[in-house]
Write an enzyme that holds these catalytic residues in place. Structure first.
Site, PDB file in Angstrom:
ATOM      1  N   ASP A 178      -0.412  -3.879   6.356  1.00  0.00           N
ATOM      2  CA  ASP A 178      -1.053  -3.337   7.551  1.00  0.00           C
ATOM      3  C   ASP A 178      -2.520  -3.734   7.645  1.00  0.00           C
ATOM      4  O   ASP A 178      -3.365  -2.968   8.123  1.00  0.00           O
ATOM      5  CB  ASP A 178      -0.935  -1.804   7.567  1.00  0.00           C
ATOM      6  CG  ASP A 178       0.449  -1.325   7.957  1.00  0.00           C
ATOM      7  OD1 ASP A 178       1.328  -2.170   8.219  1.00  0.00           O
ATOM      8  OD2 ASP A 178       0.666  -0.106   7.987  1.00  0.00           O
ATOM      9  N   HIS A 225       0.849  -1.196   0.000  1.00  0.00           N
ATOM     10  CA  HIS A 225       0.000   0.000   0.000  1.00  0.00           C
ATOM     11  C   HIS A 225       0.879   1.239   0.000  1.00  0.00           C
ATOM     12  O   HIS A 225       2.108   1.149   0.101  1.00  0.00           O
ATOM     13  CB  HIS A 225      -0.985  -0.003   1.168  1.00  0.00           C
ATOM     14  CG  HIS A 225      -0.377   0.091   2.533  1.00  0.00           C
ATOM     15  ND1 HIS A 225       0.384  -0.913   3.076  1.00  0.00           N
ATOM     16  CD2 HIS A 225      -0.438   1.068   3.491  1.00  0.00           C
ATOM     17  CE1 HIS A 225       0.776  -0.576   4.301  1.00  0.00           C
ATOM     18  NE2 HIS A 225       0.295   0.635   4.570  1.00  0.00           N
ATOM     19  N   HIS A 242       4.383  -4.444  11.050  1.00  0.00           N
ATOM     20  CA  HIS A 242       4.745  -3.744  12.286  1.00  0.00           C
ATOM     21  C   HIS A 242       4.896  -4.713  13.450  1.00  0.00           C
ATOM     22  O   HIS A 242       4.245  -5.761  13.493  1.00  0.00           O
ATOM     23  CB  HIS A 242       3.672  -2.712  12.665  1.00  0.00           C
ATOM     24  CG  HIS A 242       3.617  -1.520  11.771  1.00  0.00           C
ATOM     25  ND1 HIS A 242       4.357  -0.380  11.992  1.00  0.00           N
ATOM     26  CD2 HIS A 242       2.902  -1.291  10.640  1.00  0.00           C
ATOM     27  CE1 HIS A 242       4.097   0.507  11.047  1.00  0.00           C
ATOM     28  NE2 HIS A 242       3.213  -0.022  10.209  1.00  0.00           N
ATOM     29  N   ASP A 297       5.602   4.938   5.255  1.00  0.00           N
ATOM     30  CA  ASP A 297       6.456   4.016   6.017  1.00  0.00           C
ATOM     31  C   ASP A 297       6.551   2.647   5.358  1.00  0.00           C
ATOM     32  O   ASP A 297       7.251   1.762   5.866  1.00  0.00           O
ATOM     33  CB  ASP A 297       5.967   3.890   7.468  1.00  0.00           C
ATOM     34  CG  ASP A 297       4.565   3.332   7.597  1.00  0.00           C
ATOM     35  OD1 ASP A 297       3.714   3.638   6.738  1.00  0.00           O
ATOM     36  OD2 ASP A 297       4.294   2.595   8.565  1.00  0.00           O
ATOM     37  N   HIS A 298       5.897   2.481   4.209  1.00  0.00           N
ATOM     38  CA  HIS A 298       6.005   1.238   3.447  1.00  0.00           C
ATOM     39  C   HIS A 298       6.633   1.442   2.067  1.00  0.00           C
ATOM     40  O   HIS A 298       6.999   0.460   1.419  1.00  0.00           O
ATOM     41  CB  HIS A 298       4.633   0.583   3.307  1.00  0.00           C
ATOM     42  CG  HIS A 298       4.120   0.028   4.600  1.00  0.00           C
ATOM     43  ND1 HIS A 298       4.080  -1.316   4.884  1.00  0.00           N
ATOM     44  CD2 HIS A 298       3.648   0.653   5.710  1.00  0.00           C
ATOM     45  CE1 HIS A 298       3.600  -1.493   6.112  1.00  0.00           C
ATOM     46  NE2 HIS A 298       3.330  -0.309   6.624  1.00  0.00           N
TER      47      HIS A 298
END
Length: 245
Positions: free
Chosen positions: A135, A58, A173, A62-63
């Protein structure tokens, strides 16, 4: 029969996990959700690997924050959700529900799993009993509903619940301890959650990771995967968002 994939967990940023996936037969290596570049480049170099592909689940920074630097360093191609191509940028192949992507002779099926973001996908290596969920599905939890609805996430959980119990879950995470504290509140009579949290707390106290998990373990201890309706999942998601345990 291809050799088993080698999967390496790479901590990035504050609590993210990116993943290196290597096919020893072809030598192909890809990075999943590189939140930053250097830790992945270093981990690959330490093993004599070169990252040739990036797969994104996605668009969140942070990805995907390491995409550009990895591409600059290695010439890697980028595979990402077609629905989020504009937000990610510099995507070589856009994918969606039912598409297949290959790493050497290892085939992954793309699952559309909206809710955290509307274009979110997961990559399922059925023959390798592995799935990369970004996520959406976490150990003992699920992702926040930034762009979707409880019905979206409930549909995802139902799909994940149908996978074989031995399927290893690689998520984005290290949230297990905080998720587990809420799970104890959501299902106070669930002995499996209490037993798991003993192990989780010990692992975290020792500085150890709790990921990957398995579908079987999540079916026993994850209050979101165990939700019986979209309404119940939504109630649990709201309660978790407000939880301060």
């Amino acid at each position: 029969m291809p050799s088993p994939l080698e999967i390496v967990r790479v901590p990035v940023l504050s609590d993210n996990y990116s993943w290196l996936v290597h096919d020893p037969d072809s030598g192909a290596t890809m990075a999943i959700d590189p939140g930053e570049a250097q830790p992945l480049l270093d981990a690959a170099a330490a093993r004599g690997w070169t990252i040739g592909e990036i797969w994104n689940t996605h668009w969140h920074p942070d990805h995907v924050g390491g995409n550009a630097a990895i591409v600059s360093a290695t010439g890697a191609s980028v595979t990402a959700p077609e629905a989020e191509r504009a937000k990610i940028g510099a995507v070589d192949r856009g994918v969606g529900e039912g598409d297949t992507v290959m790493l050497g002779d290892h085939r992954a099926t793309v699952l559309a799993v909206p809710g955290h973001t509307q274009g979110h996908v997961a990559f399922h290596f059925a023959d390798d009993a592995a799935i990369f969920t970004g996520d959406t599905l976490f150990a003992m939890g699920c992702g926040r509903l930034f762009e979707g609805t409880p019905a979206d996430m409930f549909g995802n959980m139902q799909r994940y619940a149908r996978l074989p119990a031995e399927t290893r879950v690689y998520c984005g995470h290290e949230y297990t301890q905080s998720n587990g504290r809420y799970a104890l509140v959501a299902e106070p009579e669930n002995a499996a959650i209490r037993e798991r949290m003993t192990r989780v707390d010990a692992a975290r106290a020792a500085g150890e990771a709790t990921i990957p998990t398995t579908i079987g373990e999540e079916l026993a201890t994850n209050p979101f995967l165990r939700a019986q309706s979209a309404e119940q999942l939504g109630e649990r998601r709201t309660a978790k968002d407000n939880f301060r345990g």
